[in-house]
Write a protein that holds these residues in place. Sequence first.
Motif, mmCIF file in Angstrom:
data_model
loop_
_atom_site.group_PDB
_atom_site.id
_atom_site.type_symbol
_atom_site.label_atom_id
_atom_site.label_comp_id
_atom_site.label_asym_id
_atom_site.label_seq_id
_atom_site.Cartn_x
_atom_site.Cartn_y
_atom_site.Cartn_z
ATOM 1 N N SER A 108 12.216 8.639 1.739
ATOM 2 C CA SER A 108 10.960 8.099 1.958
ATOM 3 C C SER A 108 10.314 7.258 0.753
ATOM 4 N N ARG A 109 10.717 7.685 -0.446
ATOM 5 C CA ARG A 109 10.242 7.042 -1.779
ATOM 6 C C ARG A 109 11.067 5.967 -1.852
ATOM 7 N N GLN A 110 12.306 6.152 -1.475
ATOM 8 C CA GLN A 110 13.221 4.729 -1.544
ATOM 9 C C GLN A 110 12.665 3.905 -0.653
ATOM 10 N N LEU A 111 12.178 4.078 0.502
ATOM 11 C CA LEU A 111 11.612 3.092 1.646
ATOM 12 C C LEU A 111 10.548 2.331 0.921
ATOM 13 N N TYR A 112 9.640 3.075 0.147
ATOM 14 C CA TYR A 112 8.550 2.407 -0.318
ATOM 15 C C TYR A 112 8.972 1.532 -1.570
ATOM 16 N N LEU A 113 9.886 2.337 -2.536
ATOM 17 C CA LEU A 113 10.209 1.162 -3.772
ATOM 18 C C LEU A 113 10.945 0.156 -3.574
ATOM 19 N N THR A 114 11.575 0.155 -2.448
ATOM 20 C CA THR A 114 12.630 -1.075 -2.118
ATOM 21 C C THR A 114 11.991 -1.983 -1.200
ATOM 22 N N ALA A 115 10.618 -1.908 -1.106
ATOM 23 C CA ALA A 115 10.171 -2.919 -0.354
ATOM 24 C C ALA A 115 9.648 -4.248 -1.068
ATOM 25 N N THR A 116 9.704 -4.244 -2.314
ATOM 26 C CA THR A 116 9.258 -4.963 -3.311
ATOM 27 C C THR A 116 10.187 -5.964 -3.503
ATOM 28 N N ASP A 117 11.530 -5.877 -3.751
ATOM 29 C CA ASP A 117 12.673 -6.627 -3.978
ATOM 30 C C ASP A 117 13.011 -7.826 -2.873
ATOM 31 N N PRO A 118 12.955 -7.522 -1.599
ATOM 32 C CA PRO A 118 12.964 -8.647 -0.887
ATOM 33 C C PRO A 118 11.914 -9.598 -0.559
ATOM 34 N N THR A 147 9.999 -10.203 -3.331
ATOM 35 C CA THR A 147 9.932 -11.095 -4.341
ATOM 36 C C THR A 147 11.108 -12.172 -4.312
ATOM 37 N N SER A 148 12.297 -11.848 -3.831
ATOM 38 C CA SER A 148 13.469 -12.753 -3.755
ATOM 39 C C SER A 148 13.112 -13.794 -2.815
ATOM 40 N N HIS A 149 11.949 -13.532 -1.864
ATOM 41 C CA HIS A 149 11.797 -14.312 -0.840
ATOM 42 C C HIS A 149 10.507 -15.500 -1.193
ATOM 43 N N GLY A 150 10.148 -15.411 -2.382
ATOM 44 C CA GLY A 150 9.158 -16.181 -2.902
ATOM 45 C C GLY A 150 7.910 -15.755 -3.347
ATOM 46 N N TYR A 151 7.552 -14.236 -3.287
ATOM 47 C CA TYR A 151 6.144 -13.868 -3.277
ATOM 48 C C TYR A 151 6.320 -13.067 -4.548
ATOM 49 N N TYR A 152 4.854 -12.990 -5.214
ATOM 50 C CA TYR A 152 4.425 -12.092 -6.333
ATOM 51 C C TYR A 152 4.118 -10.915 -5.647
ATOM 52 N N VAL A 153 4.775 -9.662 -6.028
ATOM 53 C CA VAL A 153 4.413 -8.455 -5.602
ATOM 54 C C VAL A 153 4.033 -7.674 -6.827
ATOM 55 N N LEU A 154 2.981 -6.799 -6.531
ATOM 56 C CA LEU A 154 2.554 -5.975 -7.606
ATOM 57 C C LEU A 154 3.472 -4.716 -7.662
ATOM 58 N N GLY A 155 3.902 -4.355 -8.803
ATOM 59 C CA GLY A 155 4.899 -3.489 -9.190
ATOM 60 C C GLY A 155 4.408 -2.347 -9.193
ATOM 61 N N PRO A 156 5.461 -1.199 -9.052
ATOM 62 C CA PRO A 156 5.105 0.219 -8.837
ATOM 63 C C PRO A 156 3.720 0.726 -9.456
ATOM 64 N N LEU A 157 3.983 0.273 -11.059
ATOM 65 C CA LEU A 157 2.773 0.819 -11.707
ATOM 66 C C LEU A 157 1.415 0.467 -11.545
ATOM 67 N N ALA A 158 1.370 -1.009 -11.050
ATOM 68 C CA ALA A 158 0.241 -1.637 -10.791
ATOM 69 C C ALA A 158 -0.471 -1.224 -9.426
ATOM 70 N N SER A 159 0.509 -0.978 -8.604
ATOM 71 C CA SER A 159 0.212 -0.417 -7.250
ATOM 72 C C SER A 159 -0.342 0.808 -7.232
ATOM 73 N N ALA A 205 0.852 -1.265 0.105
ATOM 74 C CA ALA A 205 -0.057 0.013 -0.007
ATOM 75 C C ALA A 205 1.018 1.345 0.078
ATOM 76 N N PRO A 206 0.321 2.354 -0.401
ATOM 77 C CA PRO A 206 1.315 3.610 -0.518
ATOM 78 C C PRO A 206 1.634 3.803 1.185
ATOM 79 N N LEU A 207 2.881 4.453 0.915
ATOM 80 C CA LEU A 207 3.737 4.620 2.189
ATOM 81 C C LEU A 207 2.773 5.636 3.099
ATOM 82 N N ILE A 242 3.218 0.191 5.401
ATOM 83 C CA ILE A 242 4.464 0.822 6.038
ATOM 84 C C ILE A 242 4.228 2.172 6.558
ATOM 85 N N ASP A 243 4.563 2.383 8.001
ATOM 86 C CA ASP A 243 4.392 3.600 8.514
ATOM 87 C C ASP A 243 5.736 4.359 8.900
#
Length: 264
Positions: A81-91, A93-105, A54-56, A139-140
């Motif tokens: 703050s934007r970096q915090l939001y954008l880099t939440a996806t990679d860990p 994804t690498s941990h075995g989940y499908y995560v909506l990308g920034p555009l879809a989100s 969800a949006p930060l 993420i707060d």
Amino acid sequence: MKLETKITRRSIRRTVLCVVVLIFHILAVGCKGEKKLARYNEMYQQEPTVIYVAPLNDLSMRRAVRETADSIYNASLNIASRQLYLTATDPLTSHGYYVLGPLASAQLAATESRTGRQLRNDNINDLKTDLGIDAVLFIDLLNWSHTSSSWSVEVEYVLRSTTTGVELLHVHVNATKILPTDFKGRPKPLQDDIEFAEQYGCDLATAQRCRLVETLNKYVLRDIPAGKRARRHEAEPFTKPHPEYYNLRIHRDGSVEQLKDEEL
């Protein structure tokens, strides 16, 4: 017939998992330390696959703009703050989940009529039935602080199931990144910090904050049980999880350490 077999297999799998969880709780009485199977028992039972970040929710303070330095400081926090939001996806994804990308989100957030508070507390089962989303990560960003040679951030993470509405993850972290200093006490940026600043065209203070939140995301989100697509999915249940509330220090050599409050 195939459908019935599939449903039967799924039911058997869930039953076995529930039995394993029950056995673990019984055994854990005599074992020292909580294990992931106990902390994340809802996650092991539901086995989410698709996660929406969800949006930060940025609750950190900004300076009143009275001079140029205030604008520079506020801009640095905005970028980090934007970096915090954008880099939440990679860990994730690498941990075995499908995560909506920034555009879809972003598209989903634009069409969402509920407030962030409502998403956190109200029924969100429609995200599961309509879009196939199994869980939502909130993420707060609570606070930023710094000294002459360190940068700190306070963040809270909540992962909520769209099926049951329960919290699958709730973590509150204070994280600090420390730089080495010269004989006059001035910070000495690491080569990675310098390269980051050059690559993204930002000052070194902003680079420190960005690298801090990126490391924080990796450390926090890779503690959750590995997704079904990850190789280590079956090996983790009896490992020790991180606490729900803790302090984190990123040392001069890049190593990460959990600290007690009195050690900060």
